[in-house]
Every structure is written in structure tokens, then in C-alpha cells.
Design a protein around this motif. Structure first.
Motif, PDB file in Angstrom:
ATOM      1  N   ALA A 283     -12.582  72.808 -15.867  1.00 20.30           N
ATOM      2  CA  ALA A 283     -12.987  71.362 -15.511  1.00 20.30           C
ATOM      3  C   ALA A 283     -13.062  70.476 -16.540  1.00 20.30           C
ATOM      4  N   THR A 284     -12.380  69.715 -16.174  1.00 24.77           N
ATOM      5  CA  THR A 284     -11.999  68.482 -17.131  1.00 24.77           C
ATOM      6  C   THR A 284     -12.775  67.112 -16.896  1.00 24.77           C
ATOM      7  N   GLY A 285     -13.155  66.470 -17.775  1.00 28.90           N
ATOM      8  CA  GLY A 285     -13.946  65.402 -17.405  1.00 28.90           C
ATOM      9  C   GLY A 285     -15.466  65.446 -17.257  1.00 28.90           C
TER      10      GLY A 285
ATOM     11  N   MET B  69     -12.397  56.999 -21.724  1.00 30.65           N
ATOM     12  CA  MET B  69     -11.915  58.249 -21.333  1.00 30.65           C
ATOM     13  C   MET B  69     -11.158  58.279 -19.974  1.00 30.65           C
ATOM     14  N   SER B  70     -10.156  58.940 -20.048  1.00 30.97           N
ATOM     15  CA  SER B  70      -9.615  59.286 -18.518  1.00 30.97           C
ATOM     16  C   SER B  70      -9.054  60.568 -18.412  1.00 30.97           C
ATOM     17  N   VAL B  71      -9.435  61.312 -17.300  1.00 33.38           N
ATOM     18  CA  VAL B  71      -9.104  62.507 -17.195  1.00 33.38           C
ATOM     19  C   VAL B  71      -7.712  62.798 -16.633  1.00 33.38           C
ATOM     20  N   SER B  72      -7.437  61.788 -15.549  1.00 32.11           N
ATOM     21  CA  SER B  72      -6.355  61.977 -15.069  1.00 32.11           C
ATOM     22  C   SER B  72      -5.080  61.956 -15.695  1.00 32.11           C
ATOM     23  N   ASN B  73      -4.065  62.901 -15.440  1.00 31.42           N
ATOM     24  CA  ASN B  73      -2.920  62.854 -16.119  1.00 31.42           C
ATOM     25  C   ASN B  73      -1.591  62.137 -15.712  1.00 31.42           C
ATOM     26  N   SER B  74      -2.252  61.159 -14.601  1.00 34.61           N
ATOM     27  CA  SER B  74      -1.489  60.059 -14.365  1.00 34.61           C
ATOM     28  C   SER B  74      -1.158  58.965 -15.093  1.00 34.61           C
TER      29      SER B  74
ATOM     30  N   ARG C 278      -1.865  65.101 -26.876  1.00 33.65           N
ATOM     31  CA  ARG C 278      -1.852  66.725 -26.422  1.00 33.65           C
ATOM     32  C   ARG C 278      -1.355  67.540 -27.129  1.00 33.65           C
TER      33      ARG C 278
ATOM     34  N   ILE D 183      -6.565  75.053 -22.095  1.00 29.14           N
ATOM     35  CA  ILE D 183      -7.325  74.601 -21.214  1.00 29.14           C
ATOM     36  C   ILE D 183      -8.780  74.221 -21.760  1.00 29.14           C
TER      37      ILE D 183
ATOM     38  N   TYR E 287      -8.951  71.106 -23.739  1.00 32.89           N
ATOM     39  CA  TYR E 287      -8.868  69.810 -22.844  1.00 32.89           C
ATOM     40  C   TYR E 287     -10.199  69.834 -22.215  1.00 32.89           C
ATOM     41  N   GLU E 288     -10.814  70.843 -21.936  1.00 33.69           N
ATOM     42  CA  GLU E 288     -12.229  70.642 -21.116  1.00 33.69           C
ATOM     43  C   GLU E 288     -13.082  69.965 -22.064  1.00 33.69           C
TER      44      GLU E 288
ATOM     45  N   THR F  37     -12.066  66.129 -22.675  1.00 33.82           N
ATOM     46  CA  THR F  37     -12.047  65.167 -21.863  1.00 33.82           C
ATOM     47  C   THR F  37     -13.735  65.007 -21.501  1.00 33.82           C
TER      48      THR F  37
ATOM     49  N   LEU G 266      -8.132  59.641 -25.345  1.00 36.45           N
ATOM     50  CA  LEU G 266      -6.891  60.380 -24.904  1.00 36.45           C
ATOM     51  C   LEU G 266      -5.590  59.509 -24.768  1.00 36.45           C
TER      52      LEU G 266
END
Lengths: 692, 207
Positions: free
Chosen positions: A167-169, B1-6, B58, B73, B76-77, B80, B87
Motif C-alpha cells: 500500500a503506497t501513499g 509527494m506523488s504515488v503514481s508512477n506515471s 528508486r 515494496i 516504497y510503502e 511514499t 520522490l
């Protein structure tokens, strides 16, 4: 033993239970999303709130240990109000797309919203939209629907052993995903679809195919590995639309492997739906009468000594029993059900069973894996080993190729010498096994399907005996089969009779012309180029290797299309049930053998399945004892002899394609592309489920 | 902060602690029991962020994961979750404008506006010369001296647009403006002079 009062009922429960579990013992149902019996407690959905006396506010019953003197109320207005509040919050960001959601009709959120939902929303802001994630070719994601129960995260981490999901963010921006775009590399990933309480994770191959209430549900058994997972086959009309697991604590708990779940589309492709006859070198459609006549014609005058039969990996006991009887009537002693050439000793039952039983793995404290990769051969047995490993104190040694089994292993060696060293006590791991209270070994086909297999088998027996694995109360000797039909074939005696040839002998004989007729009963994994000029009868359901070489093809039924008996690697007798009818002119396999026997003038003495089964029970009464594991007596098996130094190999290179059904499956082909060949996919990036 | 990898960011391909930072990392890891190495993740991520120029590539997260024997992961959790980890690349001076109620009432919106105007960037953007980046954050706990901003590790308090611009100008010139209150008051002492007789009467603080 804590004693507590729940809704005025006094109840005494086992120590360590939570309040939620205590409530369940007296049948008080608590709504929940994040809590799951087989996963760790998260306590984050808050749906299971109950009132506890002396507590200032409602408590999450899934995370609260039951304690002595607790007074719990689950049906007060406060509890109702709390749950309604939680539901309202959950629904704030959940889309109202039930009509186009595949989970509709079997959705926990939908069901519980009926009980605790408000009939309109009070949230007038925009709902949030979350980008779709790519989870591979099996799982479709619509992450906007996700309620962050984290069941999938916990499953991947705990049961699957692939720590890739998280769960990220935070807060409004919390998302479930892998963060780094990649397919989830687990053989059990499909179970997340079942675990997901909403429609965030659904089956990709089943997307928009059917509604759960239109499906005919048939309880059956999976035959794509030797575990014998209990499954439910969901069908509509003549089509199998999906396969789901059924609860069986002793076998598959409530999981099934991805192959068992997703290979069903192979049942629709490359099917043999009518008999074929080779004329002028080409296979041409024929009628049953013509096919049988051609066989009778060819067999006439051929002595039984020149006829042989090989049974494949998916065959049911009934068909093998009938063919064995027919071969006996024809005077042929050449039978074999070990189509990979594994040197299994059929004479001693304890020598070919998974004696510890699958559930028994949880008691073991040391394990030696010999020529086997349980992650590929039997993912559910591997999941048991991992479950045991997570409890702590399990030492696992591996002889054979190294690979990631999702738990820590120690590579001891590559081939039979290491096994001999352990048998003689010259290897340090022998001491580990001797010190263990319940040591076990798992012997795979990678160690047996080789010329010195019988000697390896005897060595493994010596290890079991030398390291105290075989006792009154414990049998740690286990053979892990890769074929669902194997143990059934051995139990029914589909092995060479006195003076008969085994697989190698049959193939050699066929090559030399000493065997004129070979009956392949669903046998596709043999080297068909060695069949020489023999007349090949292929009975089976897919146009695979065996059918390509055949002179006559008799179309049979797949496991979803017949009531067949299978014996899993433990020796557990289970039966499949007919979910859909075989396609076209295909027939249940035993009936084909029975009809052929009539044409050959050696009519088998049964006209229906009960009669056949009665005769089968007379042959071996264990077939009568459904779902029972009958312990086997220990004794000598295998053959002493020289072993060569060649390393054990992995019997299954590609988990996703092991048999005619999975080889015909498009889903399994996609998995092979991504997980085995390492190509990456990912097509729906950027979508949110709110798009057109 | 941005979670999206896009939000695709050019990511460096590798990362490793400098010898100094590795020694610091070992000290941080040493604070925790040997089988609880993962506890050191926040400290190590902070080190990694400082070494990488204020943001966490990363590769750095993967490096920390390997060092602490965690699944990537799980790192990353953490990274984020905390808004303090960036990031995406940030400027040499990363301005965080507090916008929670006390600061907002005292004019934090004006601070943001003046930053945007002066630097010519929007929120979550970096100036072309890489000197400044701007974000808004929630309460930084200096409400008594509201409004305030944090620039890198330092607080600048009692701001108005003019005072903030002065600070930014000083930073741009390579000077070190004094930190804390920009109106010259000591700590959080009353803004308009002494309110007690303690100093006159010889009493002690805290009486």
C-alpha cells in the motif's frame, strides 16, 4: 480458557481467539472486510465494530483478544450506528458501478451495504479515481473500487511468499499496487481474486463473461497436478466458464493454483470431438463404427504379446481399470502408467505415496527435497511448506536444482552422491534430520525419471530409515507426483504384468517392431518418435502429441466432463463430477474401452458406471473409501544398484503448461510469455474504471 | 509527494552510500536489534535523500531495501507514506510553506503567492536553474510564530511576503539568512514586547 459474555450468552473459548472468532463460535455473525481467517489481522476496515462493556468506544472485534469477563454486545443501536458510519465512509469513494462490475452478485461490499448502507450518499464532492494497475494476465484491476482492506497484500506476502504488493501513499492517496509496474509472480495469485471483498481484483479471462447466478455449480476435483485440489466448476450450457476453489482443510485449504483456476479455456480449444482414422497418411474424420472396425481389423491375429498400452497423466481410474482388463483379455502384459519413465516401485504402496499427508507437513521440523521443485509441481504443497516455515524452526535442504521456493532453503548438492552421503551419515544435513522430531523428505520425479531411478528410490528409502523418518506415529517419506493419474494408475495396477514391458520396453519394442499395436490412453508426454511403425490408437480429449502420431483417434472426455475417480499424491481417493457434456461425439473414457471390448469380442462385464465401480471395489476396496487417506505399511522398495553422478533435473520447467489442457489454453500461453519467457505486458495503464 | 508512477522522472540507474554515509548508516542500524534491522529504514532513507540532493531515486530505495534485507515494496510503502521524502527532484532550496489553519489565518496564502510570482514556478515545480522548489505542507508545529516556511532543514518564521522574499534573495546570493523569527523576537516570546514584570522584579521564567 477465557469466559466472556456475548449478547447475554456466556461462552468459554480457547485462549488466543479474538472477540470476532469467539462470536463465530456461537453463531453470531460479524460483518468484516479486512479480516480473513488465514491471513494476519490488519484491523483497518473497522466494519467489525462491537460494543464492549467498560470500553469508551466500540472496539474492532477482529483485533481484540477475547479475555476473561468481557461483556460484548453486537446488536445494540450503537453498534448498528457505528457500522453504518463505517459503511458510509467506505462508500464515499466506492463507485456505484455494480451493474458493470464483475463482482456483482458475489460482492461482500454489496451484500453488507444491503444491511448497513444508507439509501443515498451525503458526500457531494467528487469521488476519487485511481489508476489501474497491471497485475499480469490473470488479474484484472479496477483500483477505483478498492477499499484498502489489504487482504491481497497480506496474501501475497504471507501465503504466496512474493513480497511485491503493498500500500503506497497515505490517506486519500493510498493505493494498492506493486509501485514498480510488473506482473505478480506467484503461482497462487488467482486466490487474490477470491479474497478481494469488492470488484477491485477480478478474473481477467472471466471479465464480462457471466453473472454468478446464471452459472451451474459442480463440485469437482482438479487434475492438473497431483494434489487433487477441491474445485467448483462453474458452467453455463456446454461451456466451463470458470473454476473456483472449494474448502478442504486437508488438501488445498481454500486456495488453488493458477493453473487449476485458469487453464479451463484449454477445454474449448483443440478438442477431439469425433473419431479419426489415418487413411493414406492423413487423419480423416470417421464414425465410431469405422474407428472400432479399423482397430478390430488391425488387432485380429496379433498376439497379446505384441500389444501394449500406456496411460497418460489426466486419466481417471475407471478408464485405466477398464483398459487394463481389456489388455488382460487380449493377453497383453505390457502396461505402464508411468509415462515419464519414473522408476516407481508399484509393489510397495508406502514407497509411492506422500505418506506424511499434506496437512501433516505442518508438523514437520526438517525437510529434505530431492529432485523436486514443489513450487512448480504442487504449489499448494509448497504453500504448506511455507506456512510451516513461517511458524519457525523448519530447516529445508535441497538436493537438485536451486530455485526460489518462497522460503529459505539450503542447497546440499546436485545429484545422487549427496543423497548417498546423507544415507551414510557422512553429510552434516543427516545430523539435522536425525535431531529433528518429525523429519520428512520429498522425493520428486526429477530424481526418479532417470535410468538409475530405482537405485535413487532405494537410497531415499535408506535416508528415511537412517534418519528416523519412519516410526509408528510418523512417516516422513513422501513422493511428490506430478500427474493426477499416477497414484490411481499404480493402485489399479496399470503397470507391467509378469514378463511385461515398462514404458521404455514398450517404446523400444515399438521401434524394433516387436510391439505392433500401442494403445495410448491420454498419453501425450511420451517420445512419440520412438513408436516406430506401430499401429497407434490414441484415446483422449485433445489434439496433442499423442493424437498427431495416432492411426486411430477415439475422442474422450476431459475431467470436467466425466465422473471419474482420481487418487492424489497422498493416496486420497476423490471423484470428479460431470459439469458439462463432452463435445461432439466424444464419450466418457471407460465407455469407449467398454464399447471397443465388445467389438473385439472380449466384452467387459459392466454396462454402467456403478457396475464398473463395484468391480473396481472388489479389485481394491480402498477405492470405495472416498476422501480417506489409508496409511500404507512400510517395507522394502526400490532396487539397490549403482547411481550415476548426473544432477537431478527439474521435472517441470514451465508450470503453466504441463498437460494437453494447459497447453491448449490461451491464458496459460499468456502466462508462459510473461512469467517463463520474461516478456512484459501491460495494456490498460492510465485507466481508472471511470472511463467510458 | 506523488504515488503514481506515471509521473515519469529520469531515474539514476544506481545508488550506493558514500563511505561516510555508510558508516552513519551502520550506526543507525546499530540502534536496533540485529533481527529488527528494518527499523532503521526511516533513518537510512533520510541519509539517502540527503546524499541524492534532496530527493529519493528508486535506486536509492532499492539500495536501502537490500541493505536492510527488506522487500523493496516495504521501502516504497514507507517512502511514499511520509511527505518528507521527495520522490521527484527538488531544488537546492526546497521551500515548504505551512498552510494549516494558524498559518493560513496569518497569511500563508500570500506567502505561496509571492513565492510563485517571485520564482516563476507553481507548486511541486523546480526553478529552471534548479535553485528553488515549492510545495505546501500541513502543520509544521511552529504556529506561535505563524506564518512560517521550512527551507531545507531550517524554519523561517513571522513572515510576510517581503520578509520571505528577503530570505529567498539572501539564499540566492549564497548567504545564510538568520533562521527562526524574521521580526527579531526571541523564540516565541510575545511579539509586541514583554508582557510580564518578571524581568523588572527579578522573577524567574516559569513562575
Amino acid at each position: 480458557m477465557p469466559k466472556l459474555t456475548i449478547d447475554g450468552i456466556e461462552v468459554e473459548v480457547d485462549p488466543g481467539l479474538t472477540v470476532l472468532q469467539a462470536c463465530e463460535t456461537i453463531g453470531v455473525e460479524i460483518p468484516r472486510f479486512c479480516y480473513h481467517e488465514r491471513l494476519s489481522v490488519a484491523g483497518n476496515c473497522r466494519m467489525c465494530l462491537v460494543e464492549m462493556e467498560k470500553a469508551p468506544k466500540p472496539i474492532a472485534s477482529c483485533a481484540m483478544p477475547a479475555a476473561d469477563g468481557m461483556v460484548i454486545r453486537t446488536n445494540t443501536p450503537l453498534v448498528q450506528k457505528a457500522r453504518k458510519g463505517v459503511m458510509e465512509f467506505l462508500l464515499i469513494n466506492h463507485p456505484l458501478d455494480c451493474p458493470i462490475c464483475d463482482q456483482g452478485g458475489e460482492c461482500d461490499l454489496q451484500d453488507q451495504a444491503m444491511a448497513y448502507g444508507f439509501d443515498r450518499g451525503r458526500f457531494h464532492e467528487n469521488k476519487r479515481a485511481v489508476q489501474e494497475k497491471y497485475f499480469g494476465p490473470l488479474i484484472k484491476t479496477i483500483m477505483t473500487r478498492c477499499i484498502h482492506c489489504t487482504r491481497c497484500v497480506r496474501f501475497a506476502t504471507e501465503v504466496g511468499g512474493v513480497e511485491e504488493l503493498g500500500a503506497t501513499g497515505r490517506g486519500e492517496h493510498l493505493e494498492i499496487g506493486t509501485y514498480v509496474e510488473k506482473a505478480l509472480n506467484s503461482e497462487l495469485s488467482g486466490n487474490m481474486i477470491d479474497l478481494c471483498p469488492v470488484g477491485a481484483l477480478t478474473s481477467k479471462p472471466y471479465a464480462f463473461v457471466a453473472r454468478s447466478w446464471e452459472l451451474q455449480k459442480t463440485e469437482s476435483i482438479d487434475v492438473l497436478d497431483a494434489v487433487g485440489s477441491n474445485i467448483r466448476v462453474d458452467s453455463r450450457g456446454r461451456e466451463v466458464l470458470r473454476v473456483l476453489p472449494r474448502l478442504h482443510e486437508q488438501v488445498n485449504e481454500e486456495w488453488i493454483s493458477d493453473k487449476a483456476r485458469f487453464a479451463y479455456d484449454g477445454l474449448k480449444r483443440q478438442r477431439l470431438d469425433r473419431p479419426y482414422l489415418r487413411r493414406d497418411g492423413k487423419l480423416r474424420p470417421a464414425s465410431w463404427t469405422e474407428a472400432f472396425a479399423a482397430i478390430a481389423e488391425r488387432i485380429r491375429g496379433v498376439s497379446g504379446d505384441r500389444i501394449a498400452a500406456i496411460a497418460g497423466d489426466l486419466m481417471d481410474v475407471e478408464a485405466m481399470f477398464a483398459l487394463k482388463e481389456l489388455m488382460g483379455a487380449l493377453g497383453s502384459p505390457h502396461l505402464d502408467c508411468r509415462q515419464d519413465g519414473a522408476k516407481i516401485d508399484p509393489a510397495r504402496r508406502a514407497g509411492y505415496l506422500f505418506n506424511t499427508t499434506i496437512a501433516g507437513v505442518e508438523q514437520a521440523d526438517a525437510c529434505l527435497l530431492i529432485g523436486t521443485n514443489p513450487r512448480r509441481e504442487a504449489p499448494l504443497i509448497n504453500a504448506r511448506l511455507r506456512k510451516r516455515y513461517l511458524q519457525g524452526g523448519l530447516k529445508v535442504g535441497v538436493i537438485g536444482p536451486q530455485s526460489d521456493l518462497t522460503y529459505r532453503t539450503e542447497t546440499l548438492g546436485a545429484g545422487p552422491e549427496t543423497l548417498a552421503e546423507i544415507a551414510d551419515g557422512r553429510h552434516p544435513f543427516a545430523e539435522v534430520l536425525k535431531q529433528a522430531k518429525r523429519p520428512m523428505l520429498i522425493l520428486g520425479m526429477g530424481a526418479l525419471a532417470r535410468p538409475d531411478g530405482a537405485a535413487v528410490l532405494a537410497l531415499a528409502r535408506r535416508v528415511a530409515e537412517a534418519c528416523g523418518m519412519v516410526r509408528e506415529d510418523w512417516n516422513g517419506f513422501n513422493m511428490l507426483h506430478t500427474a493426477a493419474a499416477r497414484v490411481g494408475g499404480l493402485e489399479v495396477g496399470f503397470v507391467p504384468e509378469a514378463g511385461g514391458r515398462d514404458l521404455n520396453g514398450i517404446l523400444d519394442g515399438a521401434g524394433k517392431g516387436e510391439i505392433e499395436v500401442v494403445y495410448l490412453l491420454g498419453a501425450d508426454e511420451i517420445d512419440t518418435s520412438r513408436l516406430g511403425n506401430a499401429f497407434v490408437i490414441y484415446q483422449g480429449h485433445h489434439g496433442d502429441a499423442g493424437a498427431h502420431r495416432a492411426d486411430v483417434i477415439l475422442p474422450g472426455a476431459a475431467y470436467t466432463e466425466k465422473s471419474g475417480t482420481y487418487v492424489n499424491t497422498e493416496g486420497r481417493v476423490q471423484q470428479t463430477r460431470l459439469a458439462v457434456f463432452p463435445p461432439g461425439e466424444a464419450r466418457e473414457d471407460w465407455t469407449i474401452v467398454r464399447a471397443l471390448s465388445d467389438v473385439l469380442g472380449r466384452k467387459l462385464p459392466y454396462d454402467n458406471l456403478p457396475q464398473l465401480r463395484q468391480r473396481l471395489f472388489e479389485f481394491n476396496e480402498r477405492f470405495q473409501r472416498l476422501d480417506a487417506v489409508v496409511p500404507a505399511n512400510w517395507g522394502a522398495f526400490g532396487a539397490n544398484g549403482a547411481v550415476d553422478g548426473a544432477a537431478f533435473r527439474t521435472p517441470i520447467e514451465n508450470f503453466y503448461m504441463t498437460d494437453p489442457i494447459s497447453r491448449a489454453s490461451e491464458t496459460m500461453a499468456a502466462c508462459t510469455q510473461i512469467y517463463v519467457l520474461g516478456e512484459q505486458g501491460g495494456d490498460e495503464q492510465g485507466m481508472t474504471g471511470t472511463n467510458g | 509527494m506523488s504515488v503514481s508512477n506515471s509521473d515519469v522522472v529520469a531515474q539514476p540507474t544506481s545508488f550506493a552510500f558514500s563511505p561516510d554515509n555508510l558508516a552513519r548508516a551502520q550506526t543507525i542500524i546499530g540502534h536496533y536489534p540485529a533481527d529488527r534491522k528494518a527499523s532503521a529504514v526511516l533513518g537510512l532513507l533520510d541519509l539517502a535523500q540527503r546524499q541524492s540532493g534532496g530527493w529519493l531515486p528508486r535506486a536509492a530505495m532499492d539500495y536501502v531495501a537490500e541493505l536492510l534485507e527488506m522487500a523493496p515494496i516495504r521501502v516504497y510503502e514507507v517512502a511514499t507514506f511520509y511527505s518528507m521524502f521527495n520522490l521527484k527532484p527538488v531544488g537546492k532550496f526546497h521551500i515548504q510553506v505551512c498552510r494549516t489553519t494558524p498559518c493560513w489565518l496569518r497569511g500563508s496564502d500570500d506567502l505561496t503567492q509571492s513565492c510563485k510570482k517571485k520564482l516563476g514556478i507553481g507548486l511541486h515545480e523546480v526553478t529552471a536553474d534548479g535553485m528553488f522548489s515549492l510545495i505546501e505542507v500541513e502543520c509544521l508545529g511552529a504556529c506561535v510564530n505563524a506564518p512560517m516556511v521550512q527551507i531545507n532543514d531550517d524554519y523561517y518564521e513571522d513572515l510576510d511576503p517581503a520578509r520571505l522574499e528577503a530570505v529567498l534573495d539572501a539564499l540566492a546570493r549564497g548567504e545564510k539568512p538568520s533562521i527562526g523569527s524574521q521580526t527579531g523576537r526571541q523564540g516565541s516570546a510575545p511579539a509586541n514586547g514583554q508582557k510580564t514584570h518578571a524581568a523588572e522584579g527579578g522573577g524567574q521564567a516559569g513562575e
